[in-house]
Design an enzyme around this catalytic site. Structure first.
Site, PDB file in Angstrom:
ATOM      1  N   ASP A  16       0.912  -1.084  -0.179  1.00  0.00           N
ATOM      2  CA  ASP A  16       0.152   0.145   0.347  1.00  0.00           C
ATOM      3  C   ASP A  16       0.880   1.254  -0.012  1.00  0.00           C
ATOM      4  OD1 ASP A  16      -2.063   1.441   0.071  1.00  0.00           O
ATOM      5  OD2 ASP A  16      -2.035   1.455   2.209  1.00  0.00           O
ATOM      6  N   GLY A  17       0.314   2.009  -0.687  1.00  0.00           N
ATOM      7  CA  GLY A  17       0.660   3.655  -0.390  1.00  0.00           C
ATOM      8  C   GLY A  17       1.654   4.013  -1.005  1.00  0.00           C
ATOM      9  N   ASN A  18       1.067   3.543  -3.187  1.00  0.00           N
ATOM     10  CA  ASN A  18       1.846   3.717  -4.032  1.00  0.00           C
ATOM     11  C   ASN A  18       1.678   5.106  -5.065  1.00  0.00           C
ATOM     12  OD1 ASN A  18       2.738   2.154  -4.359  1.00  0.00           O
ATOM     13  ND2 ASN A  18       1.486   0.496  -5.871  1.00  0.00           N
ATOM     14  N   ARG A  20       0.028   7.579  -2.592  1.00  0.00           N
ATOM     15  CA  ARG A  20       0.755   8.933  -2.295  1.00  0.00           C
ATOM     16  C   ARG A  20       1.881   8.672  -1.765  1.00  0.00           C
ATOM     17  NH1 ARG A  20      -1.477   5.891   2.974  1.00  0.00           N
ATOM     18  NH2 ARG A  20      -1.299   4.005   1.882  1.00  0.00           N
ATOM     19  N   TRP A  21       3.308   7.935  -2.178  1.00  0.00           N
ATOM     20  CA  TRP A  21       4.317   7.413  -2.754  1.00  0.00           C
ATOM     21  C   TRP A  21       4.093   9.360  -3.595  1.00  0.00           C
ATOM     22  CZ3 TRP A  21       7.075   7.439  -6.537  1.00  0.00           C
ATOM     23  CH2 TRP A  21       8.898   7.476  -6.759  1.00  0.00           C
ATOM     24  N   HIS A  33       3.057   3.545  -8.741  1.00  0.00           N
ATOM     25  CA  HIS A  33       2.256   2.149  -9.521  1.00  0.00           C
ATOM     26  C   HIS A  33       3.670   1.871 -10.186  1.00  0.00           C
ATOM     27  CE1 HIS A  33      -1.416   2.460  -7.953  1.00  0.00           C
ATOM     28  NE2 HIS A  33      -2.142   2.892  -8.857  1.00  0.00           N
ATOM     29  N   SER A  61      -7.506  -5.985  -6.660  1.00  0.00           N
ATOM     30  CA  SER A  61      -8.064  -7.309  -5.256  1.00  0.00           C
ATOM     31  C   SER A  61      -8.911  -6.680  -5.923  1.00  0.00           C
ATOM     32  CB  SER A  61      -8.808  -6.183  -3.500  1.00  0.00           C
ATOM     33  OG  SER A  61      -9.150  -4.877  -4.348  1.00  0.00           O
ATOM     34  N   THR A  62     -10.727  -7.098  -6.166  1.00  0.00           N
ATOM     35  CA  THR A  62     -12.154  -7.421  -6.506  1.00  0.00           C
ATOM     36  C   THR A  62     -11.922  -5.306  -6.301  1.00  0.00           C
ATOM     37  OG1 THR A  62     -12.955  -7.780  -3.785  1.00  0.00           O
ATOM     38  CG2 THR A  62     -12.314  -9.405  -6.164  1.00  0.00           C
ATOM     39  N   LEU A 127      11.716 -20.220  -4.992  1.00  0.00           N
ATOM     40  CA  LEU A 127       9.818 -19.136  -4.101  1.00  0.00           C
ATOM     41  C   LEU A 127       9.309 -19.197  -4.702  1.00  0.00           C
ATOM     42  CD1 LEU A 127       9.422 -17.054  -2.073  1.00  0.00           C
ATOM     43  CD2 LEU A 127      10.152 -15.369  -3.985  1.00  0.00           C
ATOM     44  N   ARG A 184       1.961  -5.033   5.515  1.00  0.00           N
ATOM     45  CA  ARG A 184       1.171  -3.985   5.720  1.00  0.00           C
ATOM     46  C   ARG A 184       2.384  -2.740   5.274  1.00  0.00           C
ATOM     47  NH1 ARG A 184      -4.453  -2.823   4.297  1.00  0.00           N
ATOM     48  NH2 ARG A 184      -4.621  -0.983   2.877  1.00  0.00           N
ATOM     49  N   SER A 192      -8.399  -5.472   4.728  1.00  0.00           N
ATOM     50  CA  SER A 192      -9.097  -4.860   3.275  1.00  0.00           C
ATOM     51  C   SER A 192      -8.908  -6.263   2.747  1.00  0.00           C
ATOM     52  CB  SER A 192      -7.301  -4.159   2.142  1.00  0.00           C
ATOM     53  OG  SER A 192      -7.380  -2.950   3.020  1.00  0.00           O
TER      54      SER A 192
HETATM   55  C1  FPP Z   1      -1.490   0.220  -3.440  1.00  0.00           C
HETATM   56  O1  FPP Z   1      -1.609   1.291  -3.335  1.00  0.00           O
HETATM   57  C2  FPP Z   1      -1.474  -0.066  -4.665  1.00  0.00           C
HETATM   58  C3  FPP Z   1      -2.384  -0.875  -5.522  1.00  0.00           C
HETATM   59  C4  FPP Z   1      -4.128  -1.121  -5.892  1.00  0.00           C
HETATM   60  C5  FPP Z   1      -1.794  -1.864  -6.136  1.00  0.00           C
HETATM   61  C6  FPP Z   1      -0.086  -3.060  -6.088  1.00  0.00           C
HETATM   62  C7  FPP Z   1       0.049  -2.214  -7.176  1.00  0.00           C
HETATM   63  C8  FPP Z   1       1.327  -2.524  -7.404  1.00  0.00           C
HETATM   64  C9  FPP Z   1       2.242  -2.540  -6.072  1.00  0.00           C
HETATM   65  C10 FPP Z   1       2.201  -2.430  -9.021  1.00  0.00           C
HETATM   66  C11 FPP Z   1       2.438  -3.473  -9.565  1.00  0.00           C
HETATM   67  C12 FPP Z   1       2.752  -5.063  -9.783  1.00  0.00           C
HETATM   68  C13 FPP Z   1       3.111  -6.028 -10.261  1.00  0.00           C
HETATM   69  C14 FPP Z   1       2.930  -7.413  -9.478  1.00  0.00           C
HETATM   70  C15 FPP Z   1       4.153  -5.555 -11.169  1.00  0.00           C
HETATM   71  P1  FPP Z   1      -2.704   2.881  -3.532  1.00  0.00           P
HETATM   72  O2  FPP Z   1      -2.751   3.205  -5.004  1.00  0.00           O
HETATM   73  O3  FPP Z   1      -4.068   2.294  -2.764  1.00  0.00           O
HETATM   74  O4  FPP Z   1      -2.044   3.839  -2.917  1.00  0.00           O
HETATM   75  P2  FPP Z   1      -2.383   4.663  -1.400  1.00  0.00           P
HETATM   76  O5  FPP Z   1      -3.320   3.964  -1.004  1.00  0.00           O
HETATM   77  O6  FPP Z   1      -1.410   5.615  -1.537  1.00  0.00           O
HETATM   78  O7  FPP Z   1      -3.334   6.019  -2.549  1.00  0.00           O
END
Ligand code: FPP
Length: 239
Positions: A16-18, A20-21, A33, A61-62, A127, A184, A192
């Site tokens: 989580d956190g993409n 916000r990053w 992402h 996720s769904t 793995l 997490r 979640s």
């Molecule tokens: C949550 O961050 C992240 C996701 C919903 C997607 C996860 C996907 C990746 C890490 C990249 C691609 C994956 C692969 C397997 C190549 P968020 O968008 O909810 O962040 P936020 O809570 O800060 O808005």
């Protein structure tokens, strides 16, 4: 990292956190992402090198279908790109790819690629990387319950046959040991809809680090904390 650490066999991660990053950098969410996919690569390699058996990553996720079409499209392209570029590394690192979730309901091209990479890596013995894609734990349990109900109606299952083992066998994770450690990132205290049945006795580790910043050293910190925890599974401490 200390060589005497007690390591988990199975780590599951809510990445989580993409968003916000990216926001912190005044960049569009998808930039986060893209950076998050780099963490997927480095953490998978680190887990393979440590000799861990299973790594489950919550990638889509769904509920994620509710995001803007453009963001969903970007995530699918990122996954597709990951599969194209990483298969060689998965083979080199002896990593087997598996998925949990209804991947047949995803884009047909992505679905086809997933099937192909799973097949190509199926004999790898290091793995096992499990990507949770179009995955939701409530949906998984619902499907398992339907299958059991159909079995009872068809007289293939007796009501008294329904036990924890039978339910576990009906889940996407059938045959995979439950996670020992659930991580997490980004500080949210939520599950979640992830592996609700399977994490009954997992140790939970939440870090404020955002997923795109989560590197090997953050993983080692989580492993050190896991190693120091005492798991009692509802019992009392062994003397
Ligand atoms: C949550 O961050 C992240 C996701 C919903 C997607 C996860 C996907 C990746 C890490 C990249 C691609 C994956 C692969 C397997 C190549 P968020 O968008 O909810 O962040 P936020 O809570 O800060 O808005």
């Amino acid at each position: 990292m200390d060589k005497n650490l007690k390591l988990p066999a199975h780590i599951a991660i809510i990445m989580d956190g993409n968003g916000r990053w990216a926001k912190k950098r005044n960049m569009p969410r998808v930039f986060g992402h893209k950076q998050g996919a780099k963490s997927v690569r480095s953490i998978t390699t680190a887990c393979a090198e440590l000799g861990l058996k299973y790594l489950t990553l919550y990638a889509f996720s769904t509920e994620n279908w509710k995001r803007p079409k453009q963001e969903v499209g970007f995530l699918m392209d990122l996954l597709s790109d990951f599969l194209d570029k990483e298969t060689k590394t998965l083979m080199k690192n002896n990593v087997r790819l598996m998925t949990i979730g209804e991947i047949d309901k995803m884009d047909p091209k992505v679905h086809k690629k997933l099937i192909s990479v799973k097949k190509q890596t199926s004999k790898n013995t290091g793995l096992t990387l499990i990507l949770a894609l179009n995955y939701g734990s409530k949906r998984e349990l619902t499907l398992a319950m339907r299958a059991i109900a159909a079995g009872v109606l068809g007289k293939k299952i007796k009501v008294s046959d329904i036990d924890e083992e039978l339910i576990s066998k009906g889940l996407f994770t059938a045959g995979i040991p439950d996670p020992d450690l659930l991580i997490r990132t980004s500080g949210e205290m939520r599950i979640s809809n992830f592996l609700l049945w399977q994490i009954a006795y997992s140790e939970i580790y939440v870090t404020d680090v955002l997923w795109p910043d989560f590197g090997k050293n953050d993983l080692f910190r989580a492993l050190e904390e896991f190693s120091a925890r005492e798991r009692r599974y509802g019992g009392i401490q062994a003397k």
